[in-house]
Design a protein around this motif. Structure first.
Motif, mmCIF file in Angstrom:
data_model
loop_
_atom_site.group_PDB
_atom_site.id
_atom_site.type_symbol
_atom_site.label_atom_id
_atom_site.label_comp_id
_atom_site.label_asym_id
_atom_site.label_seq_id
_atom_site.Cartn_x
_atom_site.Cartn_y
_atom_site.Cartn_z
ATOM 1 N N ARG A 156 2.133 -21.428 -4.601
ATOM 2 C CA ARG A 156 1.013 -20.729 -4.974
ATOM 3 C C ARG A 156 1.093 -19.429 -4.470
ATOM 4 N NH1 ARG A 156 -1.609 -26.171 -4.577
ATOM 5 N NH2 ARG A 156 -2.332 -25.113 -2.631
ATOM 6 N N GLN A 157 1.075 -18.994 -3.227
ATOM 7 C CA GLN A 157 0.807 -17.604 -2.440
ATOM 8 C C GLN A 157 2.265 -17.036 -3.217
ATOM 9 O OE1 GLN A 157 1.154 -17.916 1.395
ATOM 10 N NE2 GLN A 157 -0.051 -19.422 1.850
ATOM 11 N N LEU A 158 2.880 -17.273 -3.707
ATOM 12 C CA LEU A 158 4.446 -16.807 -3.786
ATOM 13 C C LEU A 158 3.140 -15.722 -5.709
ATOM 14 C CD1 LEU A 158 6.839 -15.112 -4.665
ATOM 15 C CD2 LEU A 158 7.924 -17.277 -5.125
ATOM 16 N N THR A 159 3.340 -16.519 -6.359
ATOM 17 C CA THR A 159 2.895 -16.338 -7.804
ATOM 18 C C THR A 159 1.308 -15.418 -7.198
ATOM 19 O OG1 THR A 159 3.099 -18.771 -8.359
ATOM 20 C CG2 THR A 159 1.641 -17.720 -9.932
ATOM 21 N N ALA A 160 0.099 -15.833 -6.710
ATOM 22 C CA ALA A 160 -0.656 -14.981 -5.987
ATOM 23 C C ALA A 160 -0.167 -13.615 -5.996
ATOM 24 C CB ALA A 160 -1.536 -16.007 -5.179
ATOM 25 N N ALA A 161 1.162 -13.409 -4.800
ATOM 26 C CA ALA A 161 1.282 -12.433 -4.241
ATOM 27 C C ALA A 161 1.899 -11.099 -5.222
ATOM 28 C CB ALA A 161 2.356 -12.590 -3.467
ATOM 29 N N MET A 162 2.911 -11.347 -6.651
ATOM 30 C CA MET A 162 2.806 -11.102 -7.269
ATOM 31 C C MET A 162 2.084 -10.113 -8.625
ATOM 32 S SD MET A 162 6.853 -11.736 -7.762
ATOM 33 C CE MET A 162 7.184 -11.996 -9.817
ATOM 34 N N ARG A 163 1.370 -10.899 -8.040
ATOM 35 C CA ARG A 163 -0.139 -10.073 -9.323
ATOM 36 C C ARG A 163 -0.154 -8.955 -9.011
ATOM 37 N NH1 ARG A 163 -3.561 -14.823 -7.813
ATOM 38 N NH2 ARG A 163 -3.774 -16.298 -10.189
ATOM 39 N N TYR A 164 0.317 -8.605 -7.702
ATOM 40 C CA TYR A 164 -0.086 -6.681 -7.340
ATOM 41 C C TYR A 164 1.099 -6.312 -7.871
ATOM 42 C CZ TYR A 164 -4.033 -9.412 -5.112
ATOM 43 O OH TYR A 164 -5.475 -9.445 -5.605
ATOM 44 N N ARG A 165 2.382 -6.833 -7.814
ATOM 45 C CA ARG A 165 3.454 -5.957 -8.153
ATOM 46 C C ARG A 165 4.507 -5.992 -7.083
ATOM 47 N NH1 ARG A 165 2.904 -1.420 -12.292
ATOM 48 N NH2 ARG A 165 0.938 -1.371 -11.371
ATOM 49 N N PRO A 166 4.551 -6.730 -5.772
ATOM 50 C CA PRO A 166 4.876 -5.786 -4.809
ATOM 51 C C PRO A 166 6.427 -5.637 -4.735
ATOM 52 C CG PRO A 166 5.177 -8.449 -5.361
ATOM 53 C CD PRO A 166 4.527 -7.908 -6.097
ATOM 54 N N ASP A 167 7.220 -5.016 -4.160
ATOM 55 C CA ASP A 167 8.625 -5.240 -4.029
ATOM 56 C C ASP A 167 8.966 -6.164 -2.875
ATOM 57 O OD1 ASP A 167 9.123 -2.435 -5.008
ATOM 58 O OD2 ASP A 167 7.496 -1.898 -3.937
ATOM 59 N N ILE A 168 8.538 -6.697 -2.077
ATOM 60 C CA ILE A 168 9.117 -7.418 -1.223
ATOM 61 C C ILE A 168 7.970 -8.947 -0.796
ATOM 62 C CG2 ILE A 168 9.911 -8.800 0.948
ATOM 63 C CD1 ILE A 168 11.213 -5.562 1.560
ATOM 64 N N PHE A 169 8.141 -9.977 -1.183
ATOM 65 C CA PHE A 169 6.929 -10.831 -0.954
ATOM 66 C C PHE A 169 7.186 -11.400 0.920
ATOM 67 C CE2 PHE A 169 5.061 -15.311 -0.307
ATOM 68 C CZ PHE A 169 4.400 -14.942 -0.019
ATOM 69 N N LYS A 170 6.359 -11.257 1.937
ATOM 70 C CA LYS A 170 6.860 -11.183 3.185
ATOM 71 C C LYS A 170 5.776 -12.806 3.612
ATOM 72 C CE LYS A 170 6.137 -10.274 7.911
ATOM 73 N NZ LYS A 170 5.595 -9.171 8.612
ATOM 74 N N ILE A 171 6.242 -14.279 3.707
ATOM 75 C CA ILE A 171 6.189 -15.137 4.670
ATOM 76 C C ILE A 171 6.092 -15.551 6.225
ATOM 77 C CG2 ILE A 171 8.194 -16.789 2.964
ATOM 78 C CD1 ILE A 171 4.688 -17.405 3.511
ATOM 79 N N ALA A 172 5.346 -15.684 6.758
ATOM 80 C CA ALA A 172 5.272 -16.067 8.041
ATOM 81 C C ALA A 172 4.747 -17.452 8.579
ATOM 82 C CB ALA A 172 5.113 -14.906 8.822
ATOM 83 N N THR A 173 4.967 -18.165 8.871
ATOM 84 C CA THR A 173 4.387 -19.565 9.236
ATOM 85 C C THR A 173 5.091 -20.369 10.620
ATOM 86 O OG1 THR A 173 5.895 -20.886 8.055
ATOM 87 C CG2 THR A 173 4.501 -20.121 6.474
ATOM 88 N N ARG A 174 3.769 -21.019 10.915
ATOM 89 C CA ARG A 174 4.132 -21.655 12.269
ATOM 90 C C ARG A 174 5.223 -22.661 11.908
ATOM 91 N NH1 ARG A 174 2.550 -20.164 17.582
ATOM 92 N NH2 ARG A 174 3.553 -21.963 18.840
ATOM 93 N N THR A 175 6.357 -22.801 12.730
ATOM 94 C CA THR A 175 7.899 -23.273 12.785
ATOM 95 C C THR A 175 7.799 -24.366 14.069
ATOM 96 O OG1 THR A 175 9.321 -21.506 12.787
ATOM 97 C CG2 THR A 175 8.967 -22.513 10.498
ATOM 98 N N ASP A 176 6.897 -25.445 14.533
ATOM 99 C CA ASP A 176 6.785 -25.891 15.587
ATOM 100 C C ASP A 176 8.139 -27.347 15.673
ATOM 101 O OD1 ASP A 176 5.917 -24.217 17.148
ATOM 102 O OD2 ASP A 176 4.004 -24.550 16.587
ATOM 103 N N THR A 177 8.393 -27.789 14.121
ATOM 104 C CA THR A 177 8.309 -28.802 14.141
ATOM 105 C C THR A 177 10.241 -28.446 12.941
ATOM 106 O OG1 THR A 177 7.007 -29.668 12.248
ATOM 107 C CG2 THR A 177 6.779 -30.212 14.621
ATOM 108 N N SER A 178 10.407 -29.606 12.732
ATOM 109 C CA SER A 178 12.256 -29.465 12.121
ATOM 110 C C SER A 178 11.358 -29.834 10.791
ATOM 111 C CB SER A 178 12.833 -30.957 12.163
ATOM 112 O OG SER A 178 12.152 -31.792 12.681
ATOM 113 N N GLN A 179 9.712 -30.697 10.109
ATOM 114 C CA GLN A 179 9.048 -30.629 8.931
ATOM 115 C C GLN A 179 8.943 -29.098 8.518
ATOM 116 O OE1 GLN A 179 8.640 -32.407 11.472
ATOM 117 N NE2 GLN A 179 9.443 -34.410 11.129
ATOM 118 N N GLN A 180 8.583 -28.892 9.752
ATOM 119 C CA GLN A 180 7.905 -27.249 9.136
ATOM 120 C C GLN A 180 9.059 -26.355 9.142
ATOM 121 O OE1 GLN A 180 5.476 -26.681 12.687
ATOM 122 N NE2 GLN A 180 3.551 -27.124 11.631
ATOM 123 N N LEU A 181 10.492 -26.050 10.038
ATOM 124 C CA LEU A 181 11.076 -25.402 9.130
ATOM 125 C C LEU A 181 12.332 -26.013 8.155
ATOM 126 C CD1 LEU A 181 13.299 -23.429 10.210
ATOM 127 C CD2 LEU A 181 13.834 -24.710 11.485
#
Length: 248
Positions: A156-181
């Motif tokens: 959903r975040q990627l789809t929402a970002a596309m509304r603004y016609r970006p060149d790049i979508f950047k996503i940074a998240t917390r990865t403390d666990t193997s499941q998150q990674l």
């Protein structure tokens, strides 16, 4: 503005963005970004003999040395990314939307890209239009400092970002666990073939995320010029070694 829905639309976005960011001298689209987040890093960036592919200036954290930035810009030997981060996504000094807009506009003429959070984009419409008119690249970003969202939420975040016609979508998240990674890696592998994505993790498995995502083709890979600014963030020297090891 509705997000592009067809495969051809995704390909058109990717082709336009890759024209900006893919180096012809490398076998990979992965590019390195040195982060300038304090006065010491700014001074060091001005002395670099081997600059990274891009330099990012964190204007929210550099607001007390704006004149120094202007004096140093002629010495910076790499294209520049400017961002003024929202406080909820790690931005410094609890800056208002107006202050962050003004900071970006002050340096817009020097920018190869600007990075605007998805949550801020609706409030920055005039600035985004000005950047587009000047042919400055746009990164729409999302930073989750506490977790890695579910696969559905990431999409959903990627789809929402596309509304603004970006060149790049950047996503940074917390990865403390193997499941998150694993969730972050799966999102990248599922979507990066259709659209340029810069992805990275923070936290206990942040370093592992950066290595794996660079090798998978994250289009921008962020590094500290000396000491790490975030948990899991590699130094530029370390990230260069990782990239060199798999493009030879």
């Amino acid at each position: 503005m509705n997000p592009p829905r067809s495969a051809s639309a995704h390909r058109n976005f990717r082709a336009r963005a890759q024209d900006r960011i893919v180096p012809t001298s490398l076998k990979t689209p992965a590019r390195l970004v040195g982060v300038i987040a304090n006065r010491a890093a700014l001074e060091k960036a001005g002395r670099l003999r081997q600059p990274p592919d891009f330099l990012e200036l964190r204007l929210d954290l550099l607001r007390d040395c704006l004149e120094e930035i202007e004096a140093t810009i002629p010495k910076l030997r790499a294209p520049l990314i400017f961002t003024a981060r929202h406080p909820a996504e790690g931005g410094g000094h609890a800056l208002s939307a107006k202050t962050r807009r003004d900071l970006l506009r002050r340096f817009l003429e020097h920018a190869a890209f600007i990075d605007v959070e998805r949550r801020s984009a609706p409030h920055f419409a005039a600035l985004l239009a000005e950047a587009r008119q000047r042919k400055i690249g746009l990164i729409i970003s999302s930073h989750d400092l506490r977790a890695t969202p579910s696969p559905e939420a990431l999409r959903r975040q990627l789809t929402a970002a596309m509304r603004y016609r970006p060149d790049i979508f950047k996503i940074a998240t917390r990865t403390d666990t193997s499941q998150q990674l694993d969730r972050l890696i799966a999102f990248f592998e599922e979507n990066s073939g259709a659209f340029p994505i810069a992805a990275m993790g923070m936290g206990k498995r942040g370093a592992a995320s950066r290595r794996r995502l660079l090798r998978l083709g994250s289009v921008l890979n962020y590094a500290a010029l000396d000491r790490a600014f975030l948990p899991g963030q590699p130094t530029l020297r370390r990230l260069r070694r990782i990239r060199a090891a798999y493009i030879i």
